[in-house]
Each structure stands twice: as structure tokens, then as C-alpha cells.
Scaffold this motif. Structure first.
Motif, PDB file in Angstrom:
ATOM      1  N   MET A  52      -1.031  -3.197   6.595  1.00 44.77           N
ATOM      2  CA  MET A  52       0.226  -2.899   6.693  1.00 44.77           C
ATOM      3  C   MET A  52       0.493  -1.764   5.571  1.00 44.77           C
ATOM      4  N   GLU A  53       0.558  -2.201   4.628  1.00 41.94           N
ATOM      5  CA  GLU A  53       1.363  -1.756   4.026  1.00 41.94           C
ATOM      6  C   GLU A  53       0.466  -0.496   2.697  1.00 41.94           C
ATOM      7  N   ARG A  54      -0.733  -0.640   2.750  1.00 42.58           N
ATOM      8  CA  ARG A  54      -1.736  -0.292   2.275  1.00 42.58           C
ATOM      9  C   ARG A  54      -1.924   1.195   2.666  1.00 42.58           C
ATOM     10  N   GLN A  55      -1.716   0.846   4.347  1.00 44.19           N
ATOM     11  CA  GLN A  55      -1.891   2.359   4.950  1.00 44.19           C
ATOM     12  C   GLN A  55      -0.349   2.797   5.570  1.00 44.19           C
ATOM     13  N   GLY A  56       0.983   1.917   4.296  1.00 42.42           N
ATOM     14  CA  GLY A  56       1.858   3.252   5.369  1.00 42.42           C
ATOM     15  C   GLY A  56       3.210   2.664   6.380  1.00 42.42           C
ATOM     16  N   MET A  57       2.900   1.192   6.396  1.00 43.44           N
ATOM     17  CA  MET A  57       3.609   0.894   7.522  1.00 43.44           C
ATOM     18  C   MET A  57       3.904  -0.106   7.929  1.00 43.44           C
ATOM     19  N   ALA A  58       5.092  -0.491   7.984  1.00 41.92           N
ATOM     20  CA  ALA A  58       6.046  -1.389   7.676  1.00 41.92           C
ATOM     21  C   ALA A  58       5.794  -2.774   8.634  1.00 41.92           C
TER      22      ALA A  58
END
Length: 845
Positions: free
Chosen positions: A581-587
Motif C-alpha cells: 500500500m505504501e509503495r503505491q501511495g496509499m495510507a
């Protein structure tokens, strides 16, 4: 002996008319006070035969699984976006959950059984779902799902609802679970992707609630309906007002509450219209003084209050069928009053003193009234052989009601008439002493009697041909509620969801939980086979909420083979999802840790979940399929077509018998098909008993075989005409009106008795002269019967309305046969009058 008794009664009434009238009216008032508390049982099962195993099984199913206690709210929104509909459902669901009148609410698939499913979701998965889960729980699978989540949130159709679903389930396990969870048990028109019970077009959603009170409690039902209406109004206002949100009711609770309201409304309307029409007919026919109309009203009140008190004391209240007693009997009750008043007034006009008039009325007309009351009562009593509780109670209550009316005529009407006749300046005389004119019929009988007989002979042949076309409708719809708002809502929902077919219910009862688990396995396997072969349209069982043991074991084996248990620990799965999720810009959300730990824990669980654990989960849907205290489960199935055909139903019953003694198939279509032959057989018996008893009573009255045969001619002809008209008009018999023919014999033979009594007591002149003396009263009696029974035609219950149709046809054809055919036959019979008093009832001295 009868004459001596009646003469003695006349003298007693003449000596103290006021005291006798007041005493019996006070008894009527006391009865009315008790009757004011009478209740009406609106359950259709309450009128069906008692002791029938299929009916008992269906009643047990309803009681054990609470099918009549469910309330369904159909929520529709004009807003095309599902968010508005979901918001409305959430608001309604939350308000209902907070209501003190609601036991449980179910409006979201995952929330209702969320705890149980979350803890044991791997046990719900089939082979394709396990394969998808195994792929989803790989690094590549996690990456693909997180990417799909991101695309959905950034897409032009993104919504807060979708964001909430993704936040709570970032791996979208609900998508994998849904296919296994529902396994073809839900029609194609249903959309459960959001967890809410929506149609495919997302135009409406369902909210299921369980009220704490019974639908038979009118006060509770009314307060609940007002509360639901208030909730709907508030939610609608919050969504923009107007018709932005519409809430309608369906389900067993709504049906029962609607039936209760409808039956009370029908009772009031039919009784009121019957009462007004009967008094209007009496007024138009005789134009009696206002005091005489008051006497009629008091006599009717006494008879009806005693009748309803009898029903209350014997049965504790009324059922759907006996609810028509008051409206139906008014027309029969007033017949006795008409004839007694006609004769009493005629004697006074002829110069008789009040005592002489009363003696003549009771000793002559009174005998005819006793005989006609006996024939009517016996006709009603004959219906008890049908074995149907509703018809049985109707026969008993109405039969005794006829006798109460006779007593009321003798002990209320006659004393009041006697009292009024002694008041100085009293006016008892009718404005039209002759009543309804029958001059045209008299001329036809006198001048064309042979032609009348010939015409009736031809018409009877045609009627016989029409009677051969009569049919019996064994469907539930033939007796149920017409124009039901609840049923219309249910039909609309069924059309939207693609559901159709008649329902049946399969119940398994076992001695212990372990045996019930085996029955659960067998039920699931058999249901799956029926569904695949097309033997049933839909099949829903506890497997909607919990897989049966054999499927749980298969799922656990598949999970083990796929290496899913132990693939991750809680922190490992959480880190894998968080990193992607963090890699794809999601929190990641704060509940990601518990979410991942719950998945790992569910995969590591062993063994099977049993039915008692389903009950402990407090899923509000569980009680529709499982009763823990009764160790029973139930499946709901529908026919593959609109209705069950005989072949499919027979094959299904054979399959259920082969499943063993624990299983029983029940449902309305089975009940009505099973009891069809018995009601037909018993109704024929009732007709034969009514006919035989009436023949005996008429024989005891007239004591001459030829006279008895002639008296019976009109009712036999009228009955055949009734059957012919039903066949020609396509009016079917059903479980309610099939007993109507026996009742027609009861009041239809009265008309012949009255005419023959006039001929017997007259000075000659043939049938036309007898018709002149009493024909107007006979026609008026028939008119009041048609008015009272005709009021039943307005009933919203098709079965009750059809009783009104049959009785009205019977009254019309019996009076026509009495007015035309019987006098024509008397014209040719030419036998001398009998009896010491050769004057007709109502004839001047």
C-alpha cells in the motif's frame, strides 16, 4: 301440543308485555357488554381442519421458525447512485435497532453474520474460492489487489461507499467469500456485492426486522406501524424530502397485521351496509311507523348480541369465516320479524283485539316460523361435518344464532308489538300492508301456469348442463386476501429479484445435535441435486449462513492442500499488505493489524462449526433456518414454474420420504391439495344431511307427502339454478363457499313453507291466491337475505366474498322458483286447504 304452547305464550306475553320485553332487552345489553371485548383470529390456519398432519406440520414450522414474525421494509430511492440508498438503509436500520419494539434488524449481509463468518470464513470456501484465496495471499496477488483498490479509488465512479469497503477489507476477501457463501441460493436479480440486500439495478434495498410483539396484538401493530412511518418520514426528509425515499412493508408480520386491520374493517362495513339495507328494504316495502322500526332494531340487537355472546363463550372469539355471522344473519333474522309483524298487523286491521291478534300470530304464523327456523338451523348445523374449523364454527354459531333470533322474535318483538298496540292512539299499521307487490307474478301463475312450468323445465335442463361445468379451485389465492398492499409489494420485490414459484418448506427434526448435523449434510446434498436438476426453482437452507459439516471438512482439506494455514503469521501478512500500500501511495488504516491477524487466525482454525454456535452468533437470520431448542432446521424452496404441477410435487414428496423419518415437507400448496378431496366429500354429505333433515322437518309440519314434495320443489330448483349459474359464469367453488349449497337449503326451503302455509290456511283460490296473500312478504324476505349476504361480496377475502355470491344466487333463484314455479304447480295440484284457521298470514278477519 305446539299450538297449546304457543297460545299459552301469547297469553303470557299479553299479560305482561313490558316486563318480558325489558327483561330480555336487559339480557341483550349485558351480552353486548361482554361481546364488546370479542376478538377475531385472522390466521387462515385457524379455519382449516384440525388434526391434519400436514397442517400441524406447517403450523409447527411457522411457530418454530417465526415466519409470521418477520417484518420486511422495502426501501427505494429516486437517486440513481447507490450511496443515497445505502445512506437511507443505514439510517433506517440504526433507528430500528434502537427501537424498543424491535428485537433484531438485518440490513447488511456481512454485519449480521460478520462475527461468525470473520472467525471461520475459510470453512465457507469451495474449491475455486480456495484457489483464488491462495493466489490472493501471494506477494503478486497482494500487489494486484492493492493496485485494483487504487484504481477504483481514483476512478471517475469512485464513491465513499467503495472507499469504506476497501478500507475495511483491503484484500477484498469478501469478493472471494461471496460466491461460496451464497452458492446459487440467491437469484440472479440480487446484488450483494456491497453487503446490502439490493436488487441488481440498485433501485431498492431490503431491511429485515423482528418485532418484539405479535402482529395479532392490534395495539402493538398500530404503534409499530406509526413508528416505522415516522422513521421513514425522517429519513426521507434527510434525503431531500418528497418521495426521495419510500418505505413499504412486506413479510409475514405485515401480512398478519394487514389481515387483522382488513377483517375488522370488512366486519364493520359489511355489518353496517347489511343493517342499513335491510331496514331500508323493510321501510320501502311496508312503510311502517318509526316505532315499529325501533322494535325491529331492538329485536335484531338482542338476537345478534346473544349470538355473538354464544360465539365468545364457546370459542373465545371469531375467526375469518365466523366474522361474517353478524352481517349474514341480519337478513335471515329479519324474515321472522317481517312475517310476525305482517300477521299481527293484519289481525289488528281486521278488528281483532291485541290478545286475539297475538294468539293468531303465534299459533299459525309462529308454527311456520318454528319450522323455518328449524330448517335453517339444521342447514347450518349440517356444515359441521365438513371438519373445517372455520365452517364448523360458522355452522354452530349461525345455527344457534337462528334459534336465538326465533327466541328474540317471540320474546322481544312480540311483547313490544303487544305493548305498542295497547298504547292509546298507537299506530302500528304499515303504510303499505301488502308489502312488495307480486301482481305480475300472480297473473302469470293464474293465466299461464302451464307455460311457466314448461319454461322452468327447459331452464332446469340448461342449469343441469351449466352445473356440469362447475369446478373447484384449490389454490390459496381463491380464499385469501384480495388487493393486498403487502402482497403487491412482495410481488414487486419478487419481480425485481427474479424470484417466482410457490413456496414449500422442508423441516428436519432430530433427537440430538449430532443427528441434526447428519440431517444438515443430507439436506444440503439433496437440495443441491434438486437445484441442478431443475426439480426446484430456488433452495435456501442453513447453508446460507453456515456450511454443513461435510462442506466444512472439504474446505479445510482444500486449504491444507493449498498450504494456506501457516503461510503467514499476523505481523507477516500485515507487513506484506502495508508495504504494498505504501509503495503505491496509499495510507494503511489503523485496523490493518487486527484485520491481518484475523485472517491468519481463521486459516489456522481446525474442526467444524456446529449449529449451536450459529445460534450463539446472534445472527438475526439464523432463527429462520435453525431452532436450537427444538433441535430442528428448515429449508425454503420454490416450484420451478409459477406453480407446483402434480408430477413435480409427487416426485418431490417421494424424495423427501426417502430421506427418512426426520424430514417433513409442508406448505400451503400441499395443505390445500391434500384437503381438497375431503372438503368435497364432506360438503356433499352436508348437502345430503341438510336436504334430509329439511324434508323431515317439513314433513312433521305439513304431514302430507305430496305437500312436502311441493314445498321442497323451489329449493331444489333454486339449488340447481345456482349451480348452473356458477358453471355458466365461471364462478368456482373453493374451500369456503363449497358449504354454501347446504346453507341455501336452509333458507331456501323457508319460502316454500311460507307459501304453502298461506295456501293451507287460506279459503282456496289456488297458488295465485296464496301468492297474493303472502308473496310480498316472501319476496321481501329474499330481498333482505340478498342485501345481507350481498354485503359480504365487498369483503377483501375472496373466500368470504364467494360465500356471499353463492348465497345471493341461491336466494334469488329460490324465491323465483317459489313465486313462479310452486304456485303454478299448486294450480294443478288442486287439493283442499287444511287447518282450522283458513285465513292467510296477514289477511283481514
Amino acid at each position: 301440543m305446539t299450538t297449546r304452547f304457543l297460545l299459552g305464550l301469547a297469553r303470557m306475553i299479553d299479560a305482561r308485555p313490558g316486563k318480558i320485553a325489558v327483561a330480555f332487552l336487559l339480557a341483550a345489553v349485558a351480552s353486548g357488554v361482554v361481546v364488546a371485548r370479542i376478538t377475531v383470529r385472522t390466521d387462515l390456519l385457524d379455519v382449516l381442519p384440525e388434526g391434519n398432519p400436514t397442517i400441524q406440520a406447517f403450523r409447527g414450522f411457522l411457530d418454530d421458525f417465526g415466519m409470521m414474525d418477520g417484518l420486511v421494509l422495502v426501501v427505494s430511492s429516486r437517486d440513481p447512485s447507490p450511496e443515497a440508498l445505502v445512506a437511507a438503509v443505514e439510517a433506517i436500520g440504526e433507528e430500528l435497532s434502537a427501537s424498543s419494539r424491535i428485537a433484531s434488524v438485518d440490513y447488511n449481509l456481512f454485519r449480521s453474520g460478520g462475527g461468525l463468518v470473520a472467525r471461520h470464513f475459510p470453512a465457507y470456501l469451495d474449491a475455486p474460492a480456495v484457489a483464488r484465496l491462495s493466489d490472493r495471499l501471494t506477494p503478486a496477488g497482494i500487489r494486484r489487489q492493492i493496485r485494483r483498490n487504487r484504481e477504483a479509488l481514483l476512478g471517475p465512479l469512485a464513491s465513499p461507499l467503495e472507499a469504506d469497503l476497501i478500507s475495511r477489507d483491503p484484500l477484498n476477501l469478501r469478493e472471494i467469500l461471496q460466491g461460496s457463501l451464497l452458492r446459487g441460493a440467491v437469484p440472479g436479480g440480487v446484488d450483494l456485492s456491497t453487503g446490502y440486500y439490493m436488487d441488481a439495478g440498485r433501485t431498492f434495498a431490503l431491511v429485515m426486522a423482528r418485532p418484539k410483539g405479535s402482529a395479532r396484538d392490534v395495539s402493538f401493530a398500530g404503534s409499530l406501524y406509526r413508528e416505522v412511518a415516522g422513521i421513514a418520514s425522517r429519513v426521507s426528509a434527510a434525503q431531500g424530502g418528497g418521495d426521495a425515499v419510500r418505505v413499504r412493508l412486506a413479510g409475514g408480520y405485515a401480512s398478519a397485521a394487514e389481515a387483522s386491520a382488513v377483517i375488522w374493517r370488512d366486519m364493520v362495513i359489511s355489518f353496517g351496509s347489511s343493517f342499513v339495507l335491510v331496514l331500508l328494504l323493510v321501510t320501502l316495502a311496508f312503510r311502517p311507523p318509526l316505532a315499529v322500526l325501533g322494535v325491529f332494531v331492538l329485536t335484531l340487537f338482542a338476537a345478534l348480541s346473544w349470538t355473538l355472546l354464544f360465539a365468545y363463550l364457546l370459542y373465545g372469539g371469531l375467526n375469518i369465516v365466523t366474522s361474517i355471522v353478524a352481517a349474514m344473519l341480519i337478513g335471515l333474522y329479519v324474515d321472522y320479524m317481517i312475517l310476525a309483524y305482517h300477521r299481527f298487523g293484519g289481525e289488528l286491521r281486521g278488528g281483532s283485539r291485541p290478545l286475539q291478534a297475538l294468539e293468531a300470530t303465534l299459533s299459525d304464523t309462529g308454527k311456520a316460523l318454528i319450522s323455518s327456523a328449524a330448517t335453517s338451523a339444521v342447514a347450518f348445523f349440517s356444515v359441521v361435518v365438513t371438519g373445517f374449523r372455520g365452517l364448523h364454527e360458522l355452522g354452530v354459531v349461525a345455527g344457534f344464532g337462528i334459534l336465538f333470533c326465533l327466541v328474540s322474535t317471540f320474546l322481544v318483538l312480540c311483547p313490544l308489538l303487544s305493548l305498542l298496540s295497547k298504547v292509546p292512539g298507537s299506530r302500528l299499521a304499515a303504510g303499505r300492508p301488502g308489502g312488495i307487490s307480486t301482481g305480475w307474478a300472480e297473473r302469470q301463475v293464474d293465466g299461464r301456469g302451464g307455460i311457466v312450468i314448461a319454461v322452468f323445465s327447459v331452464l332446469l335442463l340448461l342449469a343441469a348442463a351449466g352445473a356440469a361445468r362447475t369446478r373447484f379451485d384449490a389454490g390459496v389465492e381463491s380464499v385469501g386476501l384480495a388487493n393486498s398492499e403487502v402482497r403487491e409489494v412482495e410481488r414487486a420485490v419478487e419481480a425485481k429479484l427474479g424470484r417466482k414459484g410457490e413456496p414449500l418448506f422442508l423441516v428436519a427434526r432430530a433427537d440430538n445435535v449430532s443427528r441434526l448435523g447428519e440431517d444438515f449434510d443430507l439436506l444440503d446434498r439433496r437440495g443441491e441435486r434438486w437445484r441442478r436438476s431443475g426439480a426446484v426453482g430456488t433452495f435456501s437452507s442453513p447453508s446460507l449462513l453456515l456450511p454443513p459439516p461435510h462442506r466444512q471438512k472439504e474446505s479445510r482439506s482444500l486449504l491444507s492442500d493449498a498450504g494456506l494455514p501457516g503461510r503467514y503469521d499476523g505481523p507477516g501478512l500485515e507487513n506484506a499488505v502495508r508495504s504494498e500500500m505504501e509503495r503505491q501511495g496509499m495510507a494503511p488504516g489503523e485496523d490493518l493489524g487486527p484485520y491481518a491477524a484475523g485472517i491468519v487466525d481463521a486459516l489456522a482454525r481446525k474442526g467444524t462449526v456446529d449449529l449451536p454456535e450459529l445460534a450463539r452468533s446472534e445472527d438475526p437470520r439464523a432463527s429462520y433456518f435453525y431452532n436450537n431448542s427444538r433441535t430442528a432446521i428448515a429449508a425454503h424452496l420454490t416450484s420451478p414454474g409459477e406453480r407446483w404441477d402434480a408430477g413435480a410435487l409427487s416426485a418431490l414428496k417421494e424424495d423427501v420420504r426417502a430421506m427418512g423419518p426426520d424430514f417433513a415437507l409442508t406448505g400451503p400448496s400441499l395443505i390445500f391439495e391434500e384437503i381438497r378431496s375431503s372438503i368435497l366429500r364432506q360438503s356433499v354429505l352436508a348437502i345430503l344431511l341438510s336436504f334430509a333433515a329439511n324434508w323431515i322437518i317439513v314433513g312433521l309440519h305439513f304431514r302430507r307427502l305430496r305437500v312436502v314434495a311441493l314445498v321442497m320443489v323451489p329449493v331444489m330448483a333454486g339449488t340447481l339454478f345456482t349451480l348452473g349459474a356458477m358453471g355458466a359464469a365461471g364462478i368456482p367453488f373453493n374451500f369456503f363457499n363449497v358449504a354454501g349449497i347446504a346453507l341455501v337449503f336452509g333458507f331456501g326451503v323457508d319460502y316454500g313453507i311460507y307459501l304453502m302455509q298461506a295456501r293451507r290456511a287460506g279459503t282456496g283460490g289456488g297458488g295465485a291466491e296464496a301468492l297474493r296473500r303472502t308473496g310480498g312478504s316472501i319476496v321481501l324476505c329474499a330481498a333482505t337475505t340478498v342485501a345481507s349476504c350481498g354485503s359480504l361480496v365487498t369483503s377483501h377475502y375472496r373466500g368470504l366474498a364467494s360465500i356471499g355470491v353463492v348465497l345471493c344466487l341461491g336466494a334469488v333463484f329460490c324465491v323465483l322458483s317459489t313465486v313462479f314455479l310452486l304456485p303454478s304447480l299448486l294450480h294443478y295440484a288442486d287439493f283442499p286447504g287444511q287447518g282450522a284457521d283458513r285465513r292467510a298470514p296477514g289477511d283481514p278477519a
